[in-house]
Every structure is written in C-alpha cells, then in structure tokens.
Design a protein around this motif. Structure first.
Motif, mmCIF file in Angstrom:
data_model
loop_
_atom_site.group_PDB
_atom_site.id
_atom_site.type_symbol
_atom_site.label_atom_id
_atom_site.label_comp_id
_atom_site.label_asym_id
_atom_site.label_seq_id
_atom_site.Cartn_x
_atom_site.Cartn_y
_atom_site.Cartn_z
ATOM 1 N N THR A 167 44.396 -20.319 20.436
ATOM 2 C CA THR A 167 43.091 -21.217 20.327
ATOM 3 C C THR A 167 42.281 -20.262 19.919
ATOM 4 O OG1 THR A 167 44.761 -23.047 21.172
ATOM 5 C CG2 THR A 167 42.250 -23.082 21.241
ATOM 6 N N GLY A 168 40.749 -21.083 19.188
ATOM 7 C CA GLY A 168 39.626 -20.402 18.590
ATOM 8 C C GLY A 168 39.115 -19.506 18.298
ATOM 9 N N ARG A 169 40.657 -18.814 17.825
ATOM 10 C CA ARG A 169 39.886 -17.361 17.798
ATOM 11 C C ARG A 169 40.876 -16.599 16.415
ATOM 12 N NH1 ARG A 169 43.734 -14.017 19.960
ATOM 13 N NH2 ARG A 169 44.331 -14.153 22.034
ATOM 14 N N GLY A 170 41.015 -15.288 16.075
ATOM 15 C CA GLY A 170 41.731 -14.913 15.487
ATOM 16 C C GLY A 170 42.788 -14.338 16.223
ATOM 17 N N TRP A 171 43.099 -12.683 15.381
ATOM 18 C CA TRP A 171 43.692 -11.874 16.115
ATOM 19 C C TRP A 171 42.841 -10.550 17.195
ATOM 20 C CZ3 TRP A 171 48.159 -9.711 12.227
ATOM 21 C CH2 TRP A 171 48.945 -10.792 12.289
ATOM 22 N N ASP A 172 43.341 -10.401 18.200
ATOM 23 C CA ASP A 172 42.680 -9.229 18.524
ATOM 24 C C ASP A 172 43.750 -8.016 19.052
ATOM 25 O OD1 ASP A 172 41.401 -7.687 21.931
ATOM 26 O OD2 ASP A 172 40.285 -9.227 20.462
ATOM 27 N N ALA A 173 43.276 -6.844 18.896
ATOM 28 C CA ALA A 173 44.171 -5.953 18.986
ATOM 29 C C ALA A 173 44.549 -5.087 19.989
ATOM 30 C CB ALA A 173 43.431 -4.904 18.015
#
Length: 357
Positions: A71-77
């Motif tokens: 929610t509210g963001r893309g992917w984070d490594a």
C-alpha cells in the motif's frame, strides 16, 4: 545460424525394410505401419510434454501469487525481499519447463511462443521507435524475459544494460516504483503469463499436434544451440538478466532427447535405423559432455576481442572459445555425425523429408 525446413505439407510415409525393435510385434503378427507408428507417437508426445506444460503453468500462477502489492509504494528490495525471492524461484521453474518443451511447441504455436519467450530486442524490432514505455502492463513487451528484466534488475550485468540502451524504443528496467505499478505487474504482466501458459496447456491436444512440424522444431532448436552460445559475446543471449543461459541450453538438450526417444521404435523398424539411432545418441552424449564442462548456469565470459568468424588461438583457448568451438562442431548440419546430421537422417529414414537450407 543454420535452418532446417520441412518440404511437405504432411508426413510422407515411406516403406523401408524392418529390423527388430522393442515396439515390434511378435513374428506371427503384422508389423506396425508407418501410420500406426505416427498415431502412437502423437499420443506419446502429448503425454510426455503435458507434465512440463503443467509445471510451466503452475509456476506462472505461483509467480503471480507471490507478487507483492504494498500500500502506498512500489517494491522495496529489502522489505519485499522474500516475495521477490519467491517470484525468482517461480520464474526459474517456469523457465526450465519451457526450455524443455520449446523445440516441439514453438513451430506449432508460434504466436504463443512469441508472447511467452521472445527477447526484449525482438519485441522492440516489431514495436518500432516508441518501444514499450510501460514495463508492467500486458501489451507490447510480454512474457518470461519481460519479467526477467524486472525481477533480476539488481544483478543484470552492466554490459547487458549498455547493449540494450542502444536499441530504439529502449526503456530502462526497474522494479515497480508506485502502488499502481506494483498492481499492474501482478494483474497485467504476470497475469498475461498465466493466461498464455494456460492457453498453451489446454491447446496441447493430440488433435493439434503436427508431428512433422514438431520434429523439425527439435532440429531447429539443436541448430540454435550455436546461436544461443554465440550471442553471449554481444550480450544478446536469451536469459541475459539472470545469467542462466547455460541452464537454458542444457534444458533444450534434455527436452530434445526426451522427445527423440519416442521416435526410436519407429526408426528401429527401418533398415539401418539402429545404426542411425546409435550415431545420434553418441552425438547427444558428446554435446552433453561439452555442457558438463561448464560450471554454473551462465555462459563463460567471452573474450573482449571475440570474433566468431576469425577467432584467434588465444580466443579459442578460453572457456568461452572452447565451448563455442565444441557446440559449433556438435550441431553443424554439414558435419557427418553431428547432432543435426543424425536427427536429419532419422527424419529422412522415417519419411520426414528434411534438407539444409
């Protein structure tokens, strides 16, 4: 790259003398006709590839299911590391399943093969200067390599990025950077692979199997082994982002041998068929031994000054040079005893008229 072409609209069934075979009936019964061998082969090929197609489709489902939609963001490594790892594992499973089947399937289902397995530069050639600026939708660039560009973007070699940046219509690969892009990856790009593999699996019926076309596709795939290795020297190889093209060619060989085995009883029913079969098996063994000399899933690093036309002695002494030279010889259609030569002789012996183009 060399090509083979079938020269008939349907199987040209020829009559040859018979020899012993595990599939031959007892002496007091009639030997199988070519048409009967063909019928048995269609059923056997359908069953042999269906398990790989089911694995391919399930892996596509697993990849889509693992795709995160934060929610509210893309992917984070870091935050999405587990999900990304699961997607990579599912992609690798799908890749293995497809590479084991593509020789037989691609000529029968060319549109699905393109959607599932075309390379990024192939798509851009067709799309033109505008390319595909949306990495995550289900249009334009699709399939396994579109997903591979995204999933393995953090470890893609710089040389691959430099090569692709020269292509008209290029769009830099990246993880989804927004919630909308993450949702799009899951519900469009990943969903497209699920749909395409489901269509491929459900259409793989005995009625759809073009036995002759499938066999020639296997010959073409063995021809293509040379190209798959060579393209690593220009960063145009198939699984270039994950650096597992060596695994691809091993899977190609394993899948081709699996289907070739189904043709053996028919071949053995022909005069000198067992001799042809033994030569093909020896050629398969030699190519497999060549692949076994390479550690890992990546093609060895090519020399910076590599030339396939005029390789130097030093070039050929490198791991890449040794691999290329051995594969080039192993699949040369004009070399007696090569894989392609033997498979062509098999085709001709059972009535599939194949010639080098």
């Amino acid at each position: 790259m060399y090509f083979k072409r079938i020269l008939f609209p349907a199987l040209a069934l020829l009559s040859f003398g018979c020899s012993s075979s595990s599939d031959q009936p007892a002496a007091d019964t009639k030997p199988l006709t070519d048409a009967q061998y063909e019928d048995k082969l269609v059923t056997s090929m359908h069953d042999a590839l269906l398990s790989d197609l089911k694995s391919l489709h399930q892996a596509a489902i697993d990849l889509q299911a693992a795709a995160p939609t934060p929610t509210g963001r893309g992917w984070d490594a870091d935050m999405d590391a587990e999900a990304i790892g699961k997607m990579k594992d599912a992609w690798l499973t799908a890749r293995t399943a497809y590479e084991r089947t593509e020789g037989a399937l691609a000529p029968i289902f060319p549109d699905l093969d393109y959607s599932i397995d075309a390379r990024y530069d192939d798509f851009l050639t067709d799309l033109g200067a505008d390319g595909d600026q949306d990495l995550f939708d289900d249009q334009g660039v699709t399939g396994m390599h579109a997903m591979e560009r995204i999933l393995f973007v953090k470890t893609t070699p710089d040389s691959v990025i430099k090569f692709e940046a020269t292509l008209p219509g290029y769009k830099e690969a990246a993880y989804p950077s927004t919630e909308d892009e993450a949702n799009e990856f899951k519900t469009k790009l990943a969903a497209r692979l699920v749909t395409d593999t489901d269509t491929l699996m459900t259409q793989w019926t005995p009625q759809k199997i073009d036995l002759a076309g499938a066999y020639v596709g296997l010959i073409d795939l063995m021809n293509e082994q040379r190209e798959k290795v060579l393209k690593a020297s220009t960063d145009e190889e198939e699984s270039r982002y994950s650096q597992r093209t060596m695994h691809d060619v091993r899977d190609n060989l394993a899948g081709t041998r699996k289907i070739y085995d189904l043709f053996k009883p028919w071949l053995e029913s022909k005069t000198d068929g067992k001799d042809v079969e033994d030569a093909v098996e020896s050629a398969f063994d030699d190519l497999n031994a060549t692949y076994d000399t390479v550690d890992g899933d990546a093609i060895p690093q090519p020399p910076a000054d590599w030339s396939s036309e005029t390789p130097t002695a030093d070039n050929l002494a490198t791991p890449f040079g040794k691999l290329f030279e051995a594969v080039d010889s192993a699949v040369d259609p004009n070399k007696k005893g090569s894989v392609v030569d033997g498979m062509t002789k098999t085709a001709n012996a059972i009535g599939l008229q194949v010639t080098a183009e």
